[in-house]
Design a protein around this motif. Structure first.
Motif, PDB file in Angstrom:
ATOM      1  N   ILE A   1      18.413 -22.464 -16.072  1.00 55.65           N
ATOM      2  CA  ILE A   1      17.102 -22.048 -15.571  1.00 55.65           C
ATOM      3  C   ILE A   1      17.087 -20.526 -15.456  1.00 55.65           C
ATOM      4  O   ILE A   1      17.899 -19.941 -14.733  1.00 55.65           O
ATOM      5  N   LYS A   2      16.186 -19.901 -16.169  1.00 58.79           N
ATOM      6  CA  LYS A   2      16.106 -18.443 -16.171  1.00 58.79           C
ATOM      7  C   LYS A   2      15.596 -17.939 -14.825  1.00 58.79           C
ATOM      8  O   LYS A   2      14.602 -18.427 -14.305  1.00 58.79           O
ATOM      9  N   ASP A   3      16.308 -16.961 -14.264  1.00 56.33           N
ATOM     10  CA  ASP A   3      15.887 -16.298 -13.028  1.00 56.33           C
ATOM     11  C   ASP A   3      15.550 -17.310 -11.932  1.00 56.33           C
ATOM     12  O   ASP A   3      14.502 -17.221 -11.276  1.00 56.33           O
ATOM     13  N   TYR A   4      16.447 -18.236 -11.717  1.00 54.53           N
ATOM     14  CA  TYR A   4      16.185 -19.392 -10.850  1.00 54.53           C
ATOM     15  C   TYR A   4      15.663 -18.995  -9.473  1.00 54.53           C
ATOM     16  O   TYR A   4      14.581 -19.402  -9.052  1.00 54.53           O
ATOM     17  N   PHE A   5      16.433 -18.186  -8.733  1.00 52.19           N
ATOM     18  CA  PHE A   5      16.048 -17.860  -7.370  1.00 52.19           C
ATOM     19  C   PHE A   5      14.750 -17.060  -7.315  1.00 52.19           C
ATOM     20  O   PHE A   5      13.974 -17.168  -6.364  1.00 52.19           O
ATOM     21  N   HIS A   6      14.521 -16.252  -8.329  1.00 52.42           N
ATOM     22  CA  HIS A   6      13.334 -15.392  -8.330  1.00 52.42           C
ATOM     23  C   HIS A   6      12.044 -16.158  -8.598  1.00 52.42           C
ATOM     24  O   HIS A   6      10.958 -15.572  -8.544  1.00 52.42           O
ATOM     25  N   GLU A   7      12.144 -17.433  -8.896  1.00 53.22           N
ATOM     26  CA  GLU A   7      10.938 -18.246  -9.070  1.00 53.22           C
ATOM     27  C   GLU A   7      10.449 -18.840  -7.743  1.00 53.22           C
ATOM     28  O   GLU A   7       9.408 -19.486  -7.699  1.00 53.22           O
ATOM     29  N   ILE A   8      11.191 -18.606  -6.668  1.00 54.71           N
ATOM     30  CA  ILE A   8      10.849 -19.182  -5.371  1.00 54.71           C
ATOM     31  C   ILE A   8      10.422 -18.061  -4.417  1.00 54.71           C
ATOM     32  O   ILE A   8      11.201 -17.151  -4.125  1.00 54.71           O
ATOM     33  N   TYR A   9       9.186 -18.117  -3.951  1.00 49.58           N
ATOM     34  CA  TYR A   9       8.686 -17.097  -3.046  1.00 49.58           C
ATOM     35  C   TYR A   9       9.280 -17.248  -1.648  1.00 49.58           C
ATOM     36  O   TYR A   9       9.551 -18.356  -1.189  1.00 49.58           O
ATOM     37  N   VAL A  10       9.471 -16.114  -0.979  1.00 49.41           N
ATOM     38  CA  VAL A  10       9.883 -16.083   0.414  1.00 49.41           C
ATOM     39  C   VAL A  10       8.631 -16.208   1.284  1.00 49.41           C
ATOM     40  O   VAL A  10       7.597 -15.618   0.973  1.00 49.41           O
ATOM     41  N   THR A  11       8.696 -16.989   2.345  1.00 45.60           N
ATOM     42  CA  THR A  11       7.545 -17.111   3.235  1.00 45.60           C
ATOM     43  C   THR A  11       7.264 -15.769   3.910  1.00 45.60           C
ATOM     44  O   THR A  11       8.176 -14.962   4.127  1.00 45.60           O
ATOM     45  N   GLU A  12       6.018 -15.555   4.241  1.00 46.41           N
ATOM     46  CA  GLU A  12       5.580 -14.269   4.796  1.00 46.41           C
ATOM     47  C   GLU A  12       6.373 -13.878   6.038  1.00 46.41           C
ATOM     48  O   GLU A  12       6.791 -12.724   6.197  1.00 46.41           O
ATOM     49  N   GLU A  13       6.636 -14.843   6.907  1.00 43.17           N
ATOM     50  CA  GLU A  13       7.320 -14.524   8.157  1.00 43.17           C
ATOM     51  C   GLU A  13       8.803 -14.184   7.955  1.00 43.17           C
ATOM     52  O   GLU A  13       9.431 -13.590   8.836  1.00 43.17           O
ATOM     53  N   ASP A  14       9.364 -14.564   6.809  1.00 47.63           N
ATOM     54  CA  ASP A  14      10.779 -14.286   6.541  1.00 47.63           C
ATOM     55  C   ASP A  14      10.995 -13.100   5.612  1.00 47.63           C
ATOM     56  O   ASP A  14      12.141 -12.701   5.377  1.00 47.63           O
ATOM     57  N   ALA A  15       9.931 -12.526   5.077  1.00 46.40           N
ATOM     58  CA  ALA A  15      10.079 -11.485   4.059  1.00 46.40           C
ATOM     59  C   ALA A  15      10.820 -10.258   4.585  1.00 46.40           C
ATOM     60  O   ALA A  15      11.518  -9.569   3.831  1.00 46.40           O
ATOM     61  N   GLY A  16      10.708  -9.984   5.873  1.00 44.56           N
ATOM     62  CA  GLY A  16      11.384  -8.818   6.436  1.00 44.56           C
ATOM     63  C   GLY A  16      12.895  -8.879   6.350  1.00 44.56           C
ATOM     64  O   GLY A  16      13.576  -7.851   6.433  1.00 44.56           O
ATOM     65  N   LEU A  17      13.440 -10.070   6.188  1.00 44.97           N
ATOM     66  CA  LEU A  17      14.897 -10.214   6.066  1.00 44.97           C
ATOM     67  C   LEU A  17      15.414  -9.754   4.716  1.00 44.97           C
ATOM     68  O   LEU A  17      16.621  -9.620   4.523  1.00 44.97           O
ATOM     69  N   PHE A  18      14.514  -9.525   3.771  1.00 39.98           N
ATOM     70  CA  PHE A  18      14.913  -9.145   2.423  1.00 39.98           C
ATOM     71  C   PHE A  18      14.486  -7.714   2.101  1.00 39.98           C
ATOM     72  O   PHE A  18      14.108  -7.395   0.984  1.00 39.98           O
ATOM     73  N   ARG A  19      14.546  -6.839   3.091  1.00 38.77           N
ATOM     74  CA  ARG A  19      14.210  -5.433   2.881  1.00 38.77           C
ATOM     75  C   ARG A  19      15.424  -4.654   2.404  1.00 38.77           C
ATOM     76  O   ARG A  19      16.555  -4.976   2.734  1.00 38.77           O
ATOM     77  N   TYR A  20      15.165  -3.591   1.650  1.00 40.09           N
ATOM     78  CA  TYR A  20      16.241  -2.753   1.121  1.00 40.09           C
ATOM     79  C   TYR A  20      15.683  -1.364   0.827  1.00 40.09           C
ATOM     80  O   TYR A  20      14.495  -1.190   0.564  1.00 40.09           O
ATOM     81  N   TYR A  21      16.554  -0.380   0.866  1.00 39.98           N
ATOM     82  CA  TYR A  21      16.174   0.996   0.547  1.00 39.98           C
ATOM     83  C   TYR A  21      16.476   1.289  -0.921  1.00 39.98           C
ATOM     84  O   TYR A  21      17.492   0.838  -1.467  1.00 39.98           O
ATOM     85  N   TRP A  22      15.584   2.068  -1.550  1.00 35.67           N
ATOM     86  CA  TRP A  22      15.826   2.473  -2.936  1.00 35.67           C
ATOM     87  C   TRP A  22      15.096   3.783  -3.199  1.00 35.67           C
ATOM     88  O   TRP A  22      14.125   4.115  -2.529  1.00 35.67           O
ATOM     89  N   PHE A  23      15.581   4.524  -4.187  1.00 31.70           N
ATOM     90  CA  PHE A  23      14.957   5.798  -4.531  1.00 31.70           C
ATOM     91  C   PHE A  23      13.527   5.596  -5.033  1.00 31.70           C
ATOM     92  O   PHE A  23      13.240   4.646  -5.757  1.00 31.70           O
ATOM     93  N   ARG A  24      12.648   6.530  -4.654  1.00 33.85           N
ATOM     94  CA  ARG A  24      11.243   6.429  -5.035  1.00 33.85           C
ATOM     95  C   ARG A  24      11.035   6.652  -6.531  1.00 33.85           C
ATOM     96  O   ARG A  24      10.193   6.009  -7.159  1.00 33.85           O
ATOM     97  N   ASP A  25      11.795   7.539  -7.129  1.00 31.98           N
ATOM     98  CA  ASP A  25      11.661   7.817  -8.563  1.00 31.98           C
ATOM     99  C   ASP A  25      12.989   8.303  -9.097  1.00 31.98           C
ATOM    100  O   ASP A  25      13.994   8.361  -8.383  1.00 31.98           O
TER     101      ASP A  25
END
Length: 206
Positions: free
Chosen positions: A32-56
């Motif tokens: 299954i291609k990109d298996y986990f990425h086909e499943i959305y995170v619920t709105e109330e749990d989305a904050g647990l998947f935050r990360y920092y990254w460069f703007r450009d």
């Protein structure tokens, strides 16, 4: 560390391999291609998947981003993704038939399918049926392989089926599919609006 594993829904790999060896002479495998990425995170749990990254590409300022889909490596991803797929096929079991339902429930290890069937016609019909079933769930079952190349005729999934292999006498896991490379992961999932949202941080890196 704050995420819960959930119940162990993944099949025991030993059982998957034993069933693969005894169900028939025609072997098939897929991923299954990109298996986990086909499943959305619920709105109330989305904050647990935050990360920092460069703007450009200048790499002078950073943004706080938030994944909107499950990610590989999170403790909860396995349970959530497997439950979602199994729930889908069980809800449509009459439409998909027992062979497809059984394959999802007993012939898959996480996102990898390996199954053996009694002849090439059954195997080809199975490939078409389970591909359509997972497509209806928004999942792309691809990278098909088979011990009999005719089973793959007409397959249009992307990525395309692997080139035929001589499996006579092979002792390795011939039907396993390699993990995505670092470049594939970030090319496919970097920071598009479907997979993340951005939180602005005004302070630049010093």
């Amino acid at each position: 560390d704050q995420l819960l594993d959930g119940p162990q829904l993944a099949n025991d790999i030993r059982g998957v391999l034993m069933r693969f060896r005894c169900e028939g002479p025609v072997a098939v495998g897929a991923d299954i291609k990109d298996y986990f990425h086909e499943i959305y995170v619920t709105e109330e749990d989305a904050g647990l998947f935050r990360y920092y990254w460069f703007r450009d590409e200048k790499m002078e300022e950073i943004d706080l981003n938030e994944f909107l889909r499950h990610v590989f490596g999170a403790k909860s991803s396995n349970c959530v993704a497997i439950f979602t797929l199994q729930h889908h096929v069980e809800q449509h079991s009459t439409e998909y038939g027992p062979l497809v339902v059984q394959a999802v429930m007993r012939n898959m290890y996480i996102d990898d399918l390996i199954k053996s069937l009694r002849n090439t016609k059954v195997a080809k019909d199975f490939r078409v049926g389970i591909t359509a079933a997972l497509e209806a769930a928004g999942m792309n079952l691809c990278k098909w392989r088979s011990s009999h190349p005719e089973v793959l005729e007409g397959d249009t999934t992307d990525p395309a089926p692997a080139a035929p292999m001589d499996v006579s006498g092979a002792a390795d896991d011939t039907f396993s599919t390699p993990p995505s490379s670092f470049e594939d992961f970030f090319r496919g999932h970097s920071f598009d609006s479907m997979n993340h949202r951005q939180f602005y941080l005004p302070r630049a890196i010093t």
